[in-house]
Design an enzyme around this catalytic site. Structure first.
Site, short mmCIF file in Angstrom:
data_model
loop_
_atom_site.label_atom_id
_atom_site.label_comp_id
_atom_site.label_asym_id
_atom_site.label_seq_id
_atom_site.Cartn_x
_atom_site.Cartn_y
_atom_site.Cartn_z
N ASP A 1 0.81 -1.23 0.00
CA ASP A 1 0.00 0.00 0.00
C ASP A 1 0.84 1.27 0.00
OD1 ASP A 1 -2.19 -1.69 0.12
OD2 ASP A 1 -2.19 -1.68 2.31
N LYS B 1 1.94 2.22 -5.06
CA LYS B 1 2.49 1.67 -6.31
C LYS B 1 1.57 1.96 -7.49
CE LYS B 1 2.35 -2.40 -4.32
NZ LYS B 1 2.07 -2.07 -2.91
N GLY C 1 -4.60 -4.23 -3.78
CA GLY C 1 -5.57 -3.16 -4.02
C GLY C 1 -4.77 -1.93 -4.40
N GLN D 1 1.88 -6.11 -3.22
CA GLN D 1 2.34 -6.24 -1.82
C GLN D 1 3.61 -5.42 -1.62
OE1 GLN D 1 1.28 -9.54 -3.47
NE2 GLN D 1 -0.61 -8.55 -2.87
N ALA E 1 -8.48 -1.29 8.88
CA ALA E 1 -7.65 -0.15 9.27
C ALA E 1 -6.19 -0.57 9.16
CB ALA E 1 -7.98 0.24 10.70
P1 GDP Z 1 -0.73 0.39 -3.53
O1 GDP Z 1 -1.34 -0.88 -3.07
O2 GDP Z 1 0.72 0.45 -3.28
O3 GDP Z 1 -1.07 0.73 -4.95
O4 GDP Z 1 -1.37 1.54 -2.62
P2 GDP Z 1 -2.93 1.67 -2.17
O5 GDP Z 1 -3.70 2.16 -3.31
O6 GDP Z 1 -3.37 0.43 -1.49
O7 GDP Z 1 -2.79 2.76 -1.02
C1 GDP Z 1 -2.24 3.99 -1.24
C2 GDP Z 1 -3.28 5.05 -0.90
O8 GDP Z 1 -2.64 6.30 -0.80
C3 GDP Z 1 -4.34 5.22 -1.97
O9 GDP Z 1 -5.54 5.62 -1.38
C4 GDP Z 1 -3.78 6.34 -2.84
O10 GDP Z 1 -4.78 7.05 -3.55
C5 GDP Z 1 -3.16 7.20 -1.77
N1 GDP Z 1 -2.01 8.00 -2.21
C6 GDP Z 1 -0.99 7.67 -3.02
N2 GDP Z 1 -0.07 8.66 -3.08
C7 GDP Z 1 -0.55 9.63 -2.28
C8 GDP Z 1 -0.04 10.91 -1.88
O11 GDP Z 1 1.04 11.35 -2.26
N3 GDP Z 1 -0.81 11.63 -1.00
C9 GDP Z 1 -2.00 11.18 -0.52
N4 GDP Z 1 -2.67 11.93 0.32
N5 GDP Z 1 -2.50 9.99 -0.88
C10 GDP Z 1 -1.78 9.24 -1.72
P1 IMO Z 2 -0.97 -4.15 -2.21
O1 IMO Z 2 -0.53 -4.72 -3.54
C1 IMO Z 2 -0.98 -4.61 2.12
C2 IMO Z 2 -1.03 -8.71 3.67
C3 IMO Z 2 -2.27 -9.14 4.41
C4 IMO Z 2 -1.65 -10.12 5.40
C5 IMO Z 2 -0.57 -10.79 4.56
C6 IMO Z 2 -0.99 -12.12 3.94
O2 IMO Z 2 -2.23 -3.40 -2.26
O3 IMO Z 2 0.17 -3.43 -1.58
P2 IMO Z 2 -2.54 -12.76 1.89
O4 IMO Z 2 -3.99 -12.52 1.63
O5 IMO Z 2 -1.63 -12.21 0.85
O6 IMO Z 2 -2.24 -14.21 2.16
O7 IMO Z 2 -2.23 -11.98 3.27
O8 IMO Z 2 -0.24 -9.88 3.52
N1 IMO Z 2 -1.28 -8.17 2.30
C7 IMO Z 2 -1.21 -6.87 1.99
N2 IMO Z 2 -1.00 -5.79 2.75
N3 IMO Z 2 -1.12 -4.46 0.79
C8 IMO Z 2 -1.30 -5.55 0.00
O9 IMO Z 2 -1.30 -5.47 -1.33
C9 IMO Z 2 -1.40 -6.82 0.60
N4 IMO Z 2 -1.61 -8.07 0.12
C10 IMO Z 2 -1.52 -8.87 1.18
O10 IMO Z 2 -2.88 -8.06 5.06
O11 IMO Z 2 -1.00 -9.42 6.43
MG MG Z 3 -2.85 -1.55 -1.78
#
Ligand code: GDP
Ligand code: IMO
Ligand code: MG
Length: 430
Positions: free
Chosen positions: A14, A17, A41, A225, A305
């Site tokens: 998260d 990326k 996600g 991840q 969360a």
């Molecule tokens: P990913 O899994 O690495 O693609 O990241 P996620 O989408 O799960 O989580 C990143 C969250 O941070 C998302 O809600 C993005 O829209 C948000 N985000 C990414 N870059 C920024 C930033 O520079 N500032 C803020 N406020 N939000 C950001």
């Molecule tokens: P993105 O690509 C954050 C975490 C889960 C759990 C562990 C194992 O959005 O960064 P799984 O379902 O893979 O067997 O769960 O890995 N986890 C993530 N945490 N971002 C993700 O993906 C994750 N994908 C799995 O919360 O701790």
């Molecule tokens: Mg994510």
């Protein structure tokens, strides 16, 4: 000449990326997912419109770019079809821009049921998986008993293989986990319907990537991840079931490792983690709650969360060496706006000694106490800033210190959710 870049998470996922993959896709002809599944996600925001991608590569919103799902991904046909449908409703047609490796392992409904039953049985000791069936799908892959995407093209053979695996899961689920019996016909019928959509998308991904390479097309490899969820190098057993480090980009797509030019490691300006497992810089106080609130730290897949804490350089250093990170992408700088003070973990105290690299065993990692350096924060908003020079001096100092401590330069700094909210100091494709 072709330039090929890997974007991956340098923390526990998260990191943002999806945002940076989407941003850089305008410079490539192909985007490739190489591991993980719909546990991911990835959020992309374009002109205020939010799209969350799970299995689809984050280049999918750009026309004229081929998006590939490599063999390292565990593919849930049902989840992919759902995602394709969702995008179509938003006016994005993936037709002609999505290709799936025929060698992808399939993630089928019994995997998710097993994942959830196992987590429930583990109680307090649970990993906190996404419940999507990722672990069991990789177990079947490695045990050589799983079904592959190519099996969907041969119904008779599919039914034979499926029957065998189904019987195994049905037995274990009922007799070990006390789950009600699964309905064979209902499950099989639902899967067979998905073949209509999936089979026409199947392709020889390594051959396609080689064609791109020979034509001089740039390729972007999108990690899911993060480094410390890696099955070998993460905080095992609190990890996912795939390799998430840079080397997996080559293995999980079938693209030669010597053709990869650049690894962009993404880290937030602080740290987060979803699910269980050690997190030395975690903040369980109001400061952590403030980061969670301003950063909207709720999982893009499960809405759980996210735990929040300070940026950890001891971990980042390990991430740099595991991934051969060329440069960093720092996201969510704006979330630190308005803080009185900001801390960075510069190393740990472990059994009375100071160390600057996070240890490799869980036992030692759990025993680590962070050593912090404290910085004055800034009052100004950095939201949406696109030029480094326009940042408050304290924010510039913070970023410079991250470069010094990690030993790696910063290429990009994200200052908001939208595609446009970014400072580009170095173009990875230049
Ligand atoms: P990913 O899994 O690495 O693609 O990241 P996620 O989408 O799960 O989580 C990143 C969250 O941070 C998302 O809600 C993005 O829209 C948000 N985000 C990414 N870059 C920024 C930033 O520079 N500032 C803020 N406020 N939000 C950001
Ligand atoms: P993105 O690509 C954050 C975490 C889960 C759990 C562990 C194992 O959005 O960064 P799984 O379902 O893979 O067997 O769960 O890995 N986890 C993530 N945490 N971002 C993700 O993906 C994750 N994908 C799995 O919360 O701790
Ligand atoms: Mg994510």
């Amino acid at each position: 000449m072709s330039k090929n870049v890997v974007i991956l998470g340098a923390q526990w996922g998260d990191e943002g990326k999806g945002k940076l993959v989407d941003l850089l896709t305008d410079q490539v002809k192909a985007v490739v997912r190489f591991q993980g599944g719909h546990n991911a996600g990835h959020t992309v925001v374009v002109n205020g419109k939010k799209t969350i991608l799970h299995l689809l590569p984050s280049g999918i919103l750009h026309s004229g770019v081929a998006n590939y799902i490599g063999s390292g991904v565990v593919l849930s046909p049902a989840a992919l079809i759902e995602e394709i449908k969702g995008l179509k409703e938003q006016g994005v047609d993936v037709n002609g821009r999505l290709y799936i490796s025929d060698a992808c392992s399939l993630l089928l409904p019994y995997h998710a049921i097993f994942d959830q039953a196992k987590e429930k049985a583990m109680g307090e000791g649970a990993i906190g998986t996404t419940g999507r069936g990722i672990g069991p799908a990789y177990v079947d892959k490695v045990a050589r008993t799983g079904l592959r995407a190519s099996d969907l093209a041969d119904t008779e053979q599919f039914i034979d293989k499926f029957t065998e695996v189904f019987e195994y899961y049905n037995f274990i689920l009922q007799n070990y986990y006390g789950v009600p019996a699964l309905d064979f016909k209902q499950m099989l019928d639902k899967i067979l319907i998905t073949a209509e959509t999936i089979v026409p998308l199947l392709t020889d991904v390594p051959a396609k990537l080689s064609e791109h390479y020979k034509k001089g097309d740039n390729i972007l490899f999108e990690g899911a991840q993060g480094t410390f969820l890696d099955i070998d190098h993460g905080t095992y057993p609190f990890v996912t079931s795939s390799n998430t480090v840079a080397g997996a980009a080559s293995v999980g797509s079938g693209f030669g490792m010597l053709y990869i030019d650049y690894v962009l490691g993404i880290t937030k300006s602080y740290a987060t983690r979803v699910g269980a497992g050690p997190f030395p810089t975690e903040l369980t106080d109001d400061v952590g709650a403030g980061l969670a609130e301003r950063g909207d730290e709720f999982g893009a897949t499960t809405r759980r969360a996210r735990r929040c804490g300070w940026l950890d350089i001891a971990l980042l250093r390990r991430s740099v060496l595991l991934n051969s990170i060329t440069a960093l992408g720092i996201t969510k700088l704006d979330v630190l706006d308005g803080m009185e003070t900001i801390k960075i973990c510069v190393g740990y105290k472990l059994h009375g000694k100071n160390i600057d690299l996070s240890p490799s065993t869980l036992k030692a990692f759990k025993a680590c106490e962070p050593i912090y350096e404290e910085f004055p924060g800034w009052k100004e908003s950095t939201s949406g800033i696109k030029l480094f020079n326009e940042l408050p001096q304290a924010a510039k100092n913070y970023l410079k210190r991250i470069e010094e401590l990690s030993g790696v330069r910063i290429a990009l700094v994200a200052t908001g959710q939208d595609r446009a909210d970014v400072i580009m100091l170095e173009n990875p494709f230049a």
